[in-house]
Structures are given as structure tokens and as C-alpha cells.
Design an enzyme around this catalytic site. Structure first.
Site, PDB file in Angstrom:
ATOM      1  N   ARG A   1      91.838 -48.717 -49.106  1.00 46.88           N
ATOM      2  CA  ARG A   1      92.846 -49.698 -48.730  1.00 46.88           C
ATOM      3  C   ARG A   1      92.924 -49.735 -47.205  1.00 46.88           C
ATOM      4  NH1 ARG A   1      97.900 -48.206 -47.613  1.00 46.88           N
ATOM      5  NH2 ARG A   1      98.023 -46.503 -49.114  1.00 46.88           N
TER       6      ARG A   1
ATOM      7  N   HIS B   1     100.082 -50.049 -47.804  1.00 46.43           N
ATOM      8  CA  HIS B   1     100.318 -50.136 -49.247  1.00 46.43           C
ATOM      9  C   HIS B   1     101.018 -51.452 -49.569  1.00 46.43           C
ATOM     10  CE1 HIS B   1     101.225 -48.912 -53.343  1.00 46.43           C
ATOM     11  NE2 HIS B   1     102.484 -49.250 -53.127  1.00 46.43           N
TER      12      HIS B   1
ATOM     13  N   TYR C   1     100.541 -41.365 -42.318  1.00 45.44           N
ATOM     14  CA  TYR C   1      99.914 -40.418 -43.256  1.00 45.44           C
ATOM     15  C   TYR C   1      98.393 -40.448 -43.257  1.00 45.44           C
ATOM     16  CZ  TYR C   1     100.042 -44.669 -46.188  1.00 45.44           C
ATOM     17  OH  TYR C   1      99.915 -45.960 -46.655  1.00 45.44           O
TER      18      TYR C   1
END
Length: 362
Positions: A258, A262, A271
Site C-alpha cells: 500500500r 490506509h 509506522y
């Protein structure tokens, strides 16, 4: 079949072209003419253009939270060349490319993300379920549809999708178990994009990969390079042939990344590292397929001109969605129960009072 050759227990990955667009597996290279390859690239390019513009609309405050698909376009394009009109598509919420190929309009997708439920009322799409935001429940829906298809002896195949995080849900295991027990015609896809919001795959499972989960349920499984259009196409083609022959379901792990957040309410910089993102950038599915096209002398339209055409079409459909009639308040409350319970009556009354207050302020 490739499901036997690329055994997930051995953590093999099925790949046909490398990051430079070079064919590294001539044995499995599919018989596709240049027009199909160009069509695949253009569909991926359109999906990416629409995706980037959707993020822009959201950032402008013109649309609600949106889940980008950037980096996962090859999976969508490959499946769209295998899924037939009568087959079922059961999406999660990151399958825009396949849904567009199936007949869902961008206007309907934009309506959905504008909070208008008319966006789930697909006018020209056959056998496509709406986006499923609850994680994992769409797999159960797919298994139920698959059971119905088998019971009615129809020539239909079900294509449900889930993310890597969804494999930790009970719904995932229940769906695979019953699909295998009932031997229903389903091609399960896990879009392993490495993160369930901020949680990496390493914290989701101790399994060597996600495709290996098929073994426990008694179905074939395979780990495929999800950024390789050709490998994904071959995997879907063989999976389709297998399930249509009455052999029961299969599981495909599409190993991808990705590239975006998100959703537009997420900040991936908290992260994951820039170094990781730069490493995966070399495996970008559009970049790889474009390199293959150029290396093999396939004549391609001017990409900048194509993107400009796509942007005009995307903007046209967004404006149609943005100026669509408001969603009727009664439609929100009146059709869930035969008799509306007190809790919903109160909610509706409270919202009507809020609307009245807002109008008076103007």
C-alpha cells in the site's frame, strides 16, 4: 497447475516479470496480445489517476474519508480480465479498479464516499456487492453466495477480497472452512499490502506467509507477486479453471504494498520508514508493466495526454456526484424495521431538530 509448483509451505512466490520489466519466467508467460497488455496498462493508469484525484477531493474537504488503492492496481487489472459478467465480485473497500471494470461507475463510487447510499445502487454492474467496511464479513457473504451458486448449479464464480489484517478475523477462517467443506466455486484473494492500518503482517500471524493458511482448510493456495500483472493474470486464470471444474475454492495471496495511507485519516509516516517506501517504489506495478511495454516495442499512446483525458472524465463524474440530489432522511431510518424502535425514533427526531437549527442559523 502453478498451485502445486509454487507451494506456499515452501514460501515460494509466483513471479513472471522483475522490477525492470524483464521476463524471468518464460514457461508461465501468458498468451496475451499487445492490445490486451495495453488495455491492462491503461486501466491501471485510469484507476491510479482516479485514486489520486479522489485523495485530492478529500483533502479539499469535498469528500469524506477515502481508502487509496495506489500500488495495488495490478491485482485489479488482472482479475478484471478473468472475471466474467455472470461472476460475483465481493469487495472489501480497496477494489475500485475491478469494480470499474465490472460496470460500477466512478460517480457511484464518489457518491458512496460523499455519504450518499445511492452510491451502492449500481445501475450497470451485475453481481457486484457494495463496499464492505466491517473487516472480514464479506468473506462470509461470498461463501453464502458460493453455496447458492453450487446449489442452483449455475456457471458462476465468486471473487471476494480481503486485506492482510482481515485474515486475523474469525470471519476469514469460518468462510474458508465452510467454502472448502461445501466445495463451492470461490477464488479467495488476500491483498497483502503489508499493513492493517499501522499493524505489520509480522504482528498479524506467525505463519510463513498468508497463502499457507489454505492448507489447513484443504484447498490450494499460492503466494503471487501482486505487483506483477502477468503473474496475477495467470494465477486468476488457473484458479478460475480449477473452481469451474467443480474442485472447490482456492486462495490467492497477492503480495503487494500500500503506497498510500490506509485511509485519508491515516498518517503512515508514523509506522513505516522512507527507506521501506523507496524500496517498494522499485516494484511499482505501473512502472514494471510500462518497462515491459517499452522493452518489447509495444506502441503506447502519449501517457501525459492520456492522463489529461482521464482527469477530465474523473472530474466530470465527481461533479455529477457532488451535485447529486441529497440523500432522503427517511431512507436513513424508515426501512430497517417493520416498526421503527424507540432508539431510532429518538435518533431521527434529534437529527430533524439539528437540521432545523442549522437552517435557522443560515
Amino acid at each position: 497447475m502453478i498451485f502445486q509448483e509454487f507451494n506456499p509451505i515452501e514460501d515460494k512466490i509466483f513471479r513472471i516479470i522483475d522490477n525492470d520489466g524483464e521476463v524471468i519466467d518464460t514457461k508461465h508467460f501468458p498468451s496475451l496480445d499487445d492490445d490486451i497488455i495495453l488495455q491492462a496498462y491503461k486501466s491501471m493508469l485510469f484507476a491510479r489517476t482516479a485514486d489520486q484525484m479522489a485523495v485530492s477531493y478529500q483533502r479539499q474537504g469535498r469528500m469524506y474519508t477515502y481508502p487509496p488503492i495506489i500500488g495495488q492496481e495490478a491485482i485489479q487489472a488482472a482479475s478484471s480480465f478473468v472475471v466474467r459478467p455472470q461472476d460475483w465480485v465481493v469487495p472489501a473497500f480497496r477494489e475500485m479498479g475491478l469494480m470499474l471494470a465490472k460496470g460500477v461507475s466512478l460517480k457511484e463510487i464518489f457518491l458512496y464516499y460523499l455519504g450518499n447510499e445511492e452510491g451502492s445502487n449500481f445501475q450497470d454492474a451485475h453481481h457486484v456487492l457494495p463496499f464492505c467496511v466491517p473487516i472480514g464479513s464479506q468473506y462470509l457473504h461470498a461463501t453464502g453466495i458460493g453455496y447458492s451458486v453450487k446449489y442452483q448449479q449455475k456457471d458462476e464464480v465468486v471473487f471476494p477480497f480481503i486485506g492482510d489484517g482481515g485474515t486475523s478475523e474469525g470471519d476469514f477462517s469460518e468462510a474458508l472452512n465452510f467454502a472448502a467443506v461445501w466445495q463451492v466455486p470461490i477464488v479467495f484473494t488476500i491483498q497483502n499490502n503489508q499493513y492493517a492500518i499501522s499493524v505489520p503482517v509480522s504482528e498479524q500471524t506467525r505463519s510463513i506467509n498468508l497463502a499457507v493458511k489454505s492448507v489447513a482448510f484443504g484447498m490450494p493456495g499460492i503466494k503471487v507477486d501482486g505487483n506483477d500483472f502477468f503473474a496475477m493474470y495467470v494465477a486468476y486464470k488457473e484458479a478460475m479453471d480449477y473452481v469451474r471444474a467443480g474442485n472447490g475454492p482456492v486462495l490467492i495471496e497477492a503480495y503487494t504494498y500500500r503506497k498510500g495511507a490506509h485511509t485519508t485519516s491515516d498518517d503512515p509516516s508514523k509506522y513505516r520508514t522512507k527507506e521501506e517506501e523507496q524500496l517498494w517504489e522499485k516494484a511499482d506495478p505501473l512502472l514494471r508493466l510500462r518497462k515491459y511495454i517499452d522493452k518489447n516495442g509495444i506502441v503506447m499512446s502519449d501517457e501525459d495526454e492520456l492522463i489529461q483525458e482521464y482527469k477530465k472524465e474523473v472530474d466530470k463524474q465527481f461533479l455529477e456526484a457532488e451535485n447529486f440530489r441529497p440523500y432522503e432522511l427517511d431512507d436513513v431510518f424508515n426501512y430497517m424495521y417493520v416498526e421503527m424502535p424507540e432508539t431510532l425514533i429518538k435518533q431521527k427526531t434529534d437529527y430533524e431538530q439539528y437540521i432545523s437549527w442549522r437552517k435557522k442559523r443560515k
